[in-house]
Write an enzyme that holds these catalytic residues in place. Structure first.
Site, PDB file in Angstrom:
ATOM      1  N   GLU A  67     -34.829  71.765 -15.917  1.00 20.89           N
ATOM      2  CA  GLU A  67     -35.465  71.115 -14.761  1.00 20.89           C
ATOM      3  C   GLU A  67     -35.142  69.621 -14.731  1.00 20.89           C
ATOM      4  OE1 GLU A  67     -36.843  72.538 -12.298  1.00 20.89           O
ATOM      5  OE2 GLU A  67     -37.369  74.532 -13.026  1.00 20.89           O
ATOM      6  N   ARG A 116     -33.024  67.943 -11.663  1.00 25.17           N
ATOM      7  CA  ARG A 116     -33.774  67.026 -10.799  1.00 25.17           C
ATOM      8  C   ARG A 116     -33.460  65.570 -11.133  1.00 25.17           C
ATOM      9  NH1 ARG A 116     -39.326  70.130  -9.099  1.00 25.17           N
ATOM     10  NH2 ARG A 116     -38.738  72.144  -9.901  1.00 25.17           N
ATOM     11  N   ASP A 168     -29.746  83.134 -10.601  1.00 23.01           N
ATOM     12  CA  ASP A 168     -29.182  82.596  -9.345  1.00 23.01           C
ATOM     13  C   ASP A 168     -28.102  81.520  -9.488  1.00 23.01           C
ATOM     14  OD1 ASP A 168     -31.233  80.916 -10.285  1.00 23.01           O
ATOM     15  OD2 ASP A 168     -32.457  81.016  -8.475  1.00 23.01           O
ATOM     16  N   GLU A 189     -34.042  77.324  -0.052  1.00 21.48           N
ATOM     17  CA  GLU A 189     -32.788  78.107  -0.077  1.00 21.48           C
ATOM     18  C   GLU A 189     -32.368  78.666   1.279  1.00 21.48           C
ATOM     19  OE1 GLU A 189     -35.114  78.101  -2.387  1.00 21.48           O
ATOM     20  OE2 GLU A 189     -34.103  77.742  -4.301  1.00 21.48           O
TER      21      GLU A 189
HETATM   22  C1  DMJ Z   1     -34.928  74.074  -7.192  1.00 22.11           C
HETATM   23  O1  DMJ Z   1     -35.438  73.374  -8.264  1.00 22.11           O
HETATM   24  C2  DMJ Z   1     -33.488  74.471  -7.403  1.00 22.11           C
HETATM   25  O2  DMJ Z   1     -32.928  74.773  -6.164  1.00 22.11           O
HETATM   26  C3  DMJ Z   1     -33.327  75.622  -8.350  1.00 22.11           C
HETATM   27  O3  DMJ Z   1     -31.997  76.042  -8.462  1.00 22.11           O
HETATM   28  C4  DMJ Z   1     -34.172  76.794  -7.892  1.00 22.11           C
HETATM   29  N1  DMJ Z   1     -35.514  76.451  -7.584  1.00 22.11           N
HETATM   30  C5  DMJ Z   1     -35.819  75.234  -6.874  1.00 22.11           C
HETATM   31  C6  DMJ Z   1     -35.984  75.404  -5.385  1.00 22.11           C
HETATM   32  O4  DMJ Z   1     -36.499  76.583  -4.967  1.00 22.11           O
END
Ligand code: DMJ
Length: 453
Positions: free
Chosen positions: A114, A118, A241, A357
């Site tokens: 994370e 971020r 994902d 998304e």
């Molecule tokens: C974000 O922190 C990123 O896009 C991550 O890959 C998946 N989850 C969240 C948004 O939904």
């Protein structure tokens, strides 16, 4: 009949979507302005009630810090969105807050993945867009402090690392957390001249890929100390994902041929084993990584990134069809759920965390096909988003999309991603060209400023 609670049958999403009116350029310009105004609304709520903290709790109007001490999660995530929106004064103030107020010398165990997507991603894109060297220095300091995460027997990163001591823990990880690091660490290497960042993150991606089954599929969880799979469910959703996303994007940003080779095998297997046709609609569900046997038929807010990735990598036909399913799922209740069982037509996880998304995919499809339907689709998504998630103070997640009950949560990715993709969809195309920059999984744009190989 619409579902009233999770597990209750919902209307079939295969119903024809309501016809949408085309958005011309003048309306698009007005919509871009509205998105900007709504972003500012959310930002002022953060400023008023949570300034200097990681995030705002929008209903209680209280601040939230992930680890008891702030790492300025919302300001770092929001900075490049402000720059792209031309919010110069807000961007200047935010940059000052970060440059003078952010320190990583903290005795806290942070979640490696994370913080990379971020904070490292946000600092690097903030640096590239502003030229402020202080942001690059912070990124280098952060990258160095995070590096012990890779010191496992397999090279697969531990889940947590202490920012001050470098102590690691947490060996239950997954392909997304191990494979979604290379855009950020790789860019850091190129900008700092230190190849070690690239090498460690690349190894983590390769070690994940190396453990694929003979069907070229990966599972949902592994142990980083043994490298063994602990959950063999395979799909495009949570925990996997962005493992797919980064293989393609790392090829785009670094022209690394190994990334392209991994991508080609991985995407071929994904498109072979996950898809299902239900009443003429295309969905992607779950299978076992070793046998390819179907294990589930859930699709949701996270999976909705995949049409964008398909479009970005040139597969427009599949992208269009899957996007139609994402939007049908959204239209069931005027906001998408976290998870929906497309065979049973039931919502299985009713929350909406303000996720980006579906908007991200709409933007890629619009930019790469130029088809009017995608801007019209985006307008509908935006209107629903404002209708149900706006609060007096900012924006709030939904606890349940069927009742629209709000939850006291506004994740920083709303500022980094959701508003940014809405804005990019309606703003002049030159604002950001997906052919010239690569957005990390948190929508932080990274630009190749180093010579191609
Ligand atoms: C974000 O922190 C990123 O896009 C991550 O890959 C998946 N989850 C969240 C948004 O939904």
């Amino acid at each position: 009949m619409l579902a009233a609670a999770p597990g209750v049958a919902a209307a079939a999403p295969q119903n024809p979507a309501p016809a949408l009116e085309a958005v011309d350029d003048a309306e698009a310009a007005r919509l871009a302005e509205r998105v900007r105004a709504e972003f500012l609304h959310a930002w002022s709520g953060y400023r008023q009630y949570a300034w200097g903290h990681d995030a705002l709790r929008p209903l209680s109007r209280t601040p939230r810090d992930w680890y008891g001490q702030s790492l300025l999660m919302t300001p770092v995530d929001a900075l490049d969105t402000m720059i792209l929106m031309g919010l110069d004064e807000q961007a200047r103030q935010t940059r000052e807050l970060i440059a003078t107020g952010l320190s990583f010398d903290k005795d806290i165990d942070i979640k490696h993945f994370e913080i990379v997507i971020r904070l490292l991603g946000g600092l690097l894109s903030g640096y590239q867009l502003s030229g402020d060297e202080r942001l690059l220095k912070l990124a280098q300091d952060l990258g160095t402090r995070l590096s012990p995460a890779f010191a496992s027997p397999t090279g697969l990163p531990y889940v947590y690392v202490n920012l001050r001591t470098g102590k690691t823990h947490g060996s239950d990880s997954n392909p997304a957390e191990a494979g979604t690091l290379l855009l950020e660490y790789g860019t850091l290497s190129k900008l700092s001249g230190k190849p070690v960042f690239y090498e460690r993150a690349k190894r983590a991606l390769v070690e994940t890929y190396r453990r694929r089954s003979r069907l070229d599929l990966v599972g949902e969880r592994f142990d980083v100390t043994t490298g063994h799979w602990t959950h063999t469910n395979s799909h495009i959703g949570a925990r996997i994902d962005s493992y797919y996303e980064y293989q393609w994007k790392c090829w785009r940003l670094f022209a690394d041929p190994q990334c392209l080779a991994m991508w080609k095998r991985s995407i071929a297997a994904a498109n072979r084993y996950y898809p299902e046709e239900v009443d003429g609609a295309l969905w992607y569900g779950q299978v076992d990584m070793s046998t390819g046997r179907r294990t589930g038929s859930e699709y949701g807010a996270l999976e909705a990134f995949y049409p964008g990735l398909l479009a970005y990598s040139g597969d427009l036909e599949r992208a269009r069809r899957l996007q139609a399913s994402s939007v049908a799922m959204w239209n069931l209740h005027g906001i998408e759920p976290q998870a929906y069982d497309y065979r049973r037509r039931r919502i299985t996880q009713p929350g909406y965390a303000l996720r980006p998304e579906i908007v991200e995919s709409t933007w890629y499809l619009y930019r790469l096909t130029g088809e009017a339907q995608y801007r019209a689709m985006g307008k509908k998504l935006f209107e629903d988003f404002v209708r149900y998630c706006r609060t007096e103070t900012a924006y709030a997640a939904l606890a349940d999309v069927t009742t629209k009950a709000q939850a006291d949560d506004m994740e920083s990715f709303v500022m980094a991603e959701t508003f940014k993709y809405f804005y990019l969809l309606f703003a002049p195309p030159a604002t950001l060209d997906p052919r010239q920059v690569v957005l990390n999984t948190e929508a932080h744009p990274l630009r190749r400023t180093w010579p191609a190989k």
